[in-house]
Design a protein around this motif. Structure first.
Motif, short mmCIF file in Angstrom:
data_model
loop_
_atom_site.label_atom_id
_atom_site.label_comp_id
_atom_site.label_asym_id
_atom_site.label_seq_id
_atom_site.Cartn_x
_atom_site.Cartn_y
_atom_site.Cartn_z
N PRO A 7 1.08 -1.12 0.25
CA PRO A 7 0.13 0.23 0.11
C PRO A 7 0.71 1.21 -0.04
O PRO A 7 1.87 1.43 0.04
CB PRO A 7 -1.20 -0.03 1.04
N ASN A 8 0.09 2.97 -0.53
CA ASN A 8 1.15 3.44 0.17
C ASN A 8 1.62 3.91 1.45
O ASN A 8 0.93 3.76 1.75
CB ASN A 8 -0.32 4.84 -0.11
N GLY A 9 3.11 4.39 1.25
CA GLY A 9 3.52 4.41 2.45
C GLY A 9 4.51 3.21 3.37
O GLY A 9 4.75 3.07 4.20
N LYS A 35 7.80 1.21 -0.73
CA LYS A 35 8.51 0.28 -2.30
C LYS A 35 9.67 1.64 -2.44
O LYS A 35 10.64 1.11 -2.93
CB LYS A 35 7.33 0.54 -2.78
N SER A 36 9.20 2.81 -2.95
CA SER A 36 9.81 3.57 -3.09
C SER A 36 11.20 4.20 -2.32
O SER A 36 12.18 4.56 -3.43
CB SER A 36 9.00 5.28 -3.10
N THR A 37 11.21 3.62 -1.30
CA THR A 37 12.37 4.29 -0.61
C THR A 37 13.57 2.85 -1.09
O THR A 37 14.48 3.23 -1.33
CB THR A 37 11.82 4.45 0.40
N PHE A 56 11.33 5.24 -15.46
CA PHE A 56 11.01 5.98 -13.92
C PHE A 56 9.16 6.10 -14.14
O PHE A 56 9.03 6.29 -15.28
CB PHE A 56 12.16 7.65 -14.14
N GLN A 57 9.21 6.47 -13.04
CA GLN A 57 7.54 6.52 -12.96
C GLN A 57 7.15 8.28 -14.06
O GLN A 57 6.64 8.27 -14.81
CB GLN A 57 7.04 7.28 -11.60
N VAL A 58 8.56 9.21 -14.43
CA VAL A 58 8.08 9.93 -15.34
C VAL A 58 9.16 10.21 -15.67
O VAL A 58 10.96 10.56 -15.87
CB VAL A 58 8.33 11.91 -14.53
N ASP A 65 4.63 -1.53 -9.20
CA ASP A 65 3.45 -1.36 -10.03
C ASP A 65 2.84 -1.68 -8.88
O ASP A 65 2.66 -2.22 -7.84
CB ASP A 65 3.32 -1.29 -10.97
N HIS A 66 1.42 -0.49 -8.92
CA HIS A 66 0.65 -0.59 -8.15
C HIS A 66 -0.85 -1.35 -8.48
O HIS A 66 -1.21 -1.60 -8.26
CB HIS A 66 0.12 1.31 -8.05
N ASP A 67 -0.46 -1.50 -9.83
CA ASP A 67 -1.28 -2.10 -10.49
C ASP A 67 -1.59 -3.30 -10.31
O ASP A 67 -0.36 -5.00 -10.82
CB ASP A 67 -1.27 -2.06 -12.02
#
Ligand code: ADP
Ligand code: ADP
Length: 239
Positions: free
Chosen positions: A37-39, A42-44, A84-86, A205-207
């Motif tokens: 979930p968010n937080g 994962k990104s870290t 990258f996400q962007v 991925d969130h998906d």
């Protein structure tokens, strides 16, 4: 080919532990998923693997080499490549020129060959670009200026750019965000094919449906910790 291993990774932000003693293996020839979930962290964790962030504790290995202190650009020259996400393409360059930049920046000591190319030099870089354009079905937009591409095409070109760098390990951060169902399906087939070529792939991925469809193994994070790990069927059934 080199695989990627993380052991005992810890990252704190003040009093908050974003990543708490995480072990992770991203083996060659497999797609490894990371969900949560968010937080969850994962990104870290992703940033610790790419070198954008430094861990407070723990080590990261690429093959036998300890890359914990290595900067992101040095990691990518050694075969650890990310998307990258962007999307990070040069907006005023054509698709083909963007790919050529990536192919020419590849590691000097490169000896093997994703897509079967092993020799060196600009001629070879052009060859790699042609091969990647062809295998991803992007020939029609080779001359298009990247900044004018719609999202779906942009994502695929971003993916193509990563392949032109001939990765041993490919880290994909939300590669399907902004894609429609058909584009997502195309991307998942490509991810599978690249792994079958022997590349180690990490897919964040969130998906969750996409992740479970594509991966061989999956890690689930909650609150900075890995709470489940294994084949998709086993992790999905976990509470
Ligand atoms: P996820 O990618 O799973 O959503 P993150 O890795 O972005 O999780 O965040 C994990 C936790 O660390 C969250 O509580 C988030 O607010 C916190 N965090 C992430 N980056 C920072 C930062 N640069 N400074 C402070 N807290 C951060
Ligand atoms: P996502 O989970 O979609 O990757 P996040 O919202 O978790 O995105 O994080 C986006 C960026 O914001 C990351 O670089 C992360 O480190 C940073 N960030 C997240 N939470 C915090 C926070 N509490 N304080 C400062 N930066 C944060």
């Amino acid at each position: 080919r080199d695989d990627l291993r993380a052991r005992g990774l810890v990252r704190r932000y003040g009093g908050l532990t974003a990543v708490e003693h995480v072990d992770m293996d991203v083996p060659s020839g497999q797609v490894t998923g990371l969900i949560g979930p968010n937080g969850a962290g994962k990104s870290t964790l992703f940033s610790l693997l790419t070198g954008v962030e430094q861990p407070d504790e723990g080590r990261v290995h690429l093959g036998r080499r300890d890359i914990t202190k290595m900067r992101p650009d040095a990691r990518s020259r050694r075969g650890l490549v990310q998307t990258f996400q962007v999307p990070s393409l040069f907006p005023s360059l054509t698709v083909a020129d963007n790919l050529l930049v990536a192919a020419e920046n590849r590691r000097r000591d490169y000896a093997g060959g994703l897509l079967g190319m092993g020799s060196r030099g600009r001629g070879n870089a052009l060859g790699v670009v042609e091969e990647v354009l062809g295998s991803l079905g992007l020939e029609d937009i080779r001359g298009t200026v990247a900044g004018t591409l719609p999202t779906g095409a942009l994502r695929l070109v971003e993916f193509a750019r990563a392949l032109c760098a001939r990765p041993d390990v490919l880290l994909l951060d939300e590669p399907a965000s902004g894609l429609d169902a058909a584009e997502t399906e195309k991307l998942s087939v490509l991810v599978r094919r690249i792994a079958d070529d022997g590349v180690a792939i990490l897919l964040v991925d969130h998906d969750v449906d996409l992740v479970f469809r594509v991966v061989d193994r999956v890690y689930a994070m909650v609150g900075g910790r890995v709470v489940a790990e294994g084949a998709p069927e086993t992790v999905r059934d976990d509470p």
